[in-house]
Design a protein around this motif. Sequence first.
Motif, short mmCIF file in Angstrom:
data_model
loop_
_atom_site.label_atom_id
_atom_site.label_comp_id
_atom_site.label_asym_id
_atom_site.label_seq_id
_atom_site.Cartn_x
_atom_site.Cartn_y
_atom_site.Cartn_z
N ARG A 68 53.15 56.87 19.31
CA ARG A 68 54.42 56.34 18.81
C ARG A 68 54.27 54.87 18.39
O ARG A 68 53.54 54.11 19.04
N LEU A 69 54.94 54.53 17.30
CA LEU A 69 54.96 53.13 16.84
C LEU A 69 56.42 52.72 16.67
O LEU A 69 57.00 52.90 15.60
N HIS A 70 56.99 52.22 17.74
CA HIS A 70 58.40 51.84 17.71
C HIS A 70 58.56 50.33 17.88
O HIS A 70 58.89 49.60 16.95
N ASP A 71 58.27 49.86 19.09
CA ASP A 71 58.51 48.44 19.41
C ASP A 71 57.77 47.51 18.46
O ASP A 71 58.30 46.49 18.02
N HIS A 72 56.53 47.90 18.14
CA HIS A 72 55.71 47.01 17.33
C HIS A 72 55.96 47.20 15.83
O HIS A 72 55.57 46.34 15.04
N ALA A 73 56.63 48.28 15.47
CA ALA A 73 57.10 48.39 14.08
C ALA A 73 58.21 47.37 13.84
O ALA A 73 58.36 46.83 12.76
N HIS A 74 59.00 47.14 14.93
CA HIS A 74 60.08 46.14 14.83
C HIS A 74 59.56 44.71 15.05
O HIS A 74 60.09 43.78 14.47
N SER A 75 58.54 44.55 15.90
CA SER A 75 58.08 43.18 16.19
C SER A 75 57.12 42.67 15.11
O SER A 75 56.89 41.47 15.00
N HIS A 76 56.57 43.57 14.31
CA HIS A 76 55.75 43.13 13.18
C HIS A 76 56.62 42.26 12.26
O HIS A 76 57.81 42.50 12.12
N ARG A 77 56.02 41.21 11.69
CA ARG A 77 56.75 40.37 10.73
C ARG A 77 56.20 40.59 9.34
O ARG A 77 55.01 40.34 9.14
N PRO A 78 57.03 41.06 8.40
CA PRO A 78 58.42 41.45 8.63
C PRO A 78 58.54 42.80 9.36
O PRO A 78 57.60 43.57 9.37
N ASP A 79 59.74 43.02 9.95
CA ASP A 79 60.05 44.28 10.63
C ASP A 79 59.96 45.43 9.60
O ASP A 79 60.75 45.48 8.66
N PHE A 80 58.98 46.31 9.79
CA PHE A 80 58.79 47.41 8.83
C PHE A 80 60.09 48.18 8.60
O PHE A 80 60.41 48.59 7.49
N ILE A 81 60.80 48.42 9.70
CA ILE A 81 61.95 49.32 9.62
C ILE A 81 63.10 48.67 8.85
O ILE A 81 63.76 49.32 8.04
N MET A 82 63.31 47.37 9.08
CA MET A 82 64.38 46.69 8.35
C MET A 82 64.04 46.57 6.86
O MET A 82 64.90 46.76 6.01
N VAL A 83 62.79 46.30 6.57
CA VAL A 83 62.36 46.23 5.17
C VAL A 83 62.65 47.57 4.47
O VAL A 83 63.21 47.61 3.37
N GLU A 97 65.97 54.76 9.51
CA GLU A 97 64.69 54.24 10.00
C GLU A 97 63.44 54.88 9.40
O GLU A 97 62.35 54.34 9.54
N GLU A 98 63.60 56.02 8.74
CA GLU A 98 62.40 56.66 8.19
C GLU A 98 61.72 55.84 7.08
O GLU A 98 60.48 55.75 7.06
N PRO A 99 62.50 55.24 6.14
CA PRO A 99 61.83 54.56 5.02
C PRO A 99 60.81 53.52 5.47
O PRO A 99 59.75 53.36 4.84
N GLY A 100 61.07 52.82 6.58
CA GLY A 100 60.17 51.78 7.05
C GLY A 100 58.83 52.30 7.51
O GLY A 100 57.85 51.54 7.59
N MET A 101 58.75 53.59 7.82
CA MET A 101 57.46 54.13 8.24
C MET A 101 56.50 54.30 7.05
O MET A 101 55.31 54.48 7.23
N GLU A 102 57.06 54.22 5.83
CA GLU A 102 56.20 54.17 4.64
C GLU A 102 55.51 52.80 4.60
O GLU A 102 54.33 52.70 4.26
N ASP A 103 56.25 51.76 4.98
CA ASP A 103 55.67 50.42 5.05
C ASP A 103 54.60 50.35 6.13
O ASP A 103 53.58 49.67 5.98
N ALA A 104 54.84 51.07 7.23
CA ALA A 104 53.84 51.12 8.30
C ALA A 104 52.57 51.80 7.80
O ALA A 104 51.45 51.38 8.15
N ALA A 105 52.72 52.83 6.97
CA ALA A 105 51.54 53.52 6.42
C ALA A 105 50.74 52.57 5.53
O ALA A 105 49.50 52.53 5.60
N GLU A 106 51.44 51.81 4.71
CA GLU A 106 50.76 50.84 3.84
C GLU A 106 49.98 49.83 4.66
O GLU A 106 48.84 49.48 4.32
N TRP A 107 50.58 49.38 5.73
CA TRP A 107 49.91 48.43 6.63
C TRP A 107 48.65 49.06 7.24
O TRP A 107 47.58 48.46 7.26
N LEU A 108 48.78 50.30 7.71
CA LEU A 108 47.62 50.99 8.31
C LEU A 108 46.46 51.10 7.31
O LEU A 108 45.30 50.94 7.67
N ARG A 109 46.81 51.36 6.05
CA ARG A 109 45.77 51.52 5.02
C ARG A 109 44.97 50.24 4.79
O ARG A 109 43.85 50.32 4.28
#
Lengths: 263, 304
Positions: A100-115, A228-240
């Motif tokens: 799971r990537l919850h707390d650190h998706a929000h604590s990443h700057r910028p917050d993936f989920i809000m973006v 909250e789903e759209p921000g997980m696309e940003d998380a994927a970009e970060w992982l890449r």
Amino acid sequence: MTAKDVLDLMKKNLGGPWNENTYRDVFHAGDANVKVKGIATTFMATLDLLQRAHAAGLNMVIPHETTFWNDRDETKDLTGDPVYKFKTEYCAKNNMVVLRLHDHAHSHRPDFIMVGLVRALGWSNSENTPPPRIFKFPATTLGDLAAEIKRRTNSRALRVVGDPKAKVSTATVGMGYSMGRFTPEVDVVIGGENPETGGALDATEYAVDAEFLGKNKGQIILGHEISEEPGMEDAAEWLRTFIKGIPVQFIRAGEPFWSPKAG
Amino acid sequence: MQISRREFTQLTGTAMLIAGPLTAQRTPLTAQQVVDRIQANAGVPWQSGTLDAVKAGDPAIPVTGIATTGMATMDVLSRAVKERSNLVITLEPVFFGRLDGQTPPAVSSAPGRGGPAGVNPDDPVYVAKKDFIQKNGLVVFRFTDHWRLRKPDPFAMGLAQAMAWTKYRVGDDPLRYDIPPITIGALADNLASRLKARAGIRVVGNPESRVHRIAMLPGLTTLAAAVKALPDSDLVLAGETREWESVEYAQDTVASGQKKGLIMLGRVLSQDPGMNVCADWLKKLVPEVPVLWLPAGDPYWRPA
């Protein structure tokens, strides 16, 4: 590369401290030592999502939300449940692992989920706007604003409270299980999901009464997934940027519900 | 012809002296007396420190009529005034939150959590609602914690009555109904039509799946309750759930190959029929005045 290696790389590349006491951002299903063929990021590790990730050859799933239906993924009361058995056996049989990537998706700057949420709403203001993050837009009606958001998010089940003809030009938005708060400056509160009543300030009853009194206030409830789903696309970009040699894909868990016609 | 009270007493003469119930009728029944009667007859011991209290108005006023509701919105209050029901008994808050208009204890200074906990005392919607209640001599009594404990579950009973399912109840269990097999799609339409829903009903499951065994969990539907109910039924009829709890559980149940479903009605829409049960109970408890159920309706709509 093992799932554990992926986690270590995430910690190293977060750009901020990793909270080792998190109960959320840990493995919730499968074996951390499994060899990763590919990664899927998503809103929630539903069984349907796991099945689709497996079909796409991705055996590591990184969801923002739960796997076993509660925030701690506490399973001691679920071990006899047939769906719990089905899901755990499915993961084991197919070498699927869930981190799971919850707390650190929000604590990443910028917050993936809000973006992701701000982008989904079609707004351009920075997520770094300090809370309460009031967004201003050209005056429109609550009905037109809601229709535009419904179109942009492809939602089937979004819900709106207030007078569709109310003139509105400011909004505030909450992610997931939170709702923006009404203040004199805020015409529309938007959020993922929220308790309908009994909270600190119940936006639904407030907007219902504001409509009766002819005041320009409205509430738009997107649904947790839509928000909250759209921000997980940003998380994927970060992982890449640091996971090389294996595919990393964003796969939508999708809006969980549909809605019948009005009665 | 109008007859004054003095003339009426003269006309009826000594008969009035022995007619106890008639004499009692002439003493105005106050809101407080109705509340006292509710407390004494709730069927569970009355606890202090609960949410059940008068939230607005003067409990000493004489009651002309009683209205029960799932939520005392402005619309419900104005209908109550038209019906001359000046005591409104509400399940959910009248002033937009748990605190129900009391001054919040403290202002949080935590970043991102600014602002008082409850509604601001100067808020125009709050002020207008409070004024409306005062101007129209209404009393609003919140009745939730004790009514919820009543057996059998009044919310499930009310929902069953609203759906005309009472005859399908399984044994003595007010939460279980074996209805004639129906697709989830048709069932959702029936619910929308009978409960006069707008956009508040949301469904997990294949609309073509046929269901028969219904488990009712109106109000706030917990994961524990859903996990207990769904394996032994075809569909859980819920009020409000959380998306990462019962919703995901129902999704996974469907994905595991079971033709089952979850229908969420919304908190207020699912509970309001339980306040119709409350109105029926009050008709017997307070025969002196008319008692009405004024449902709050589905608060939600959706653009095309």
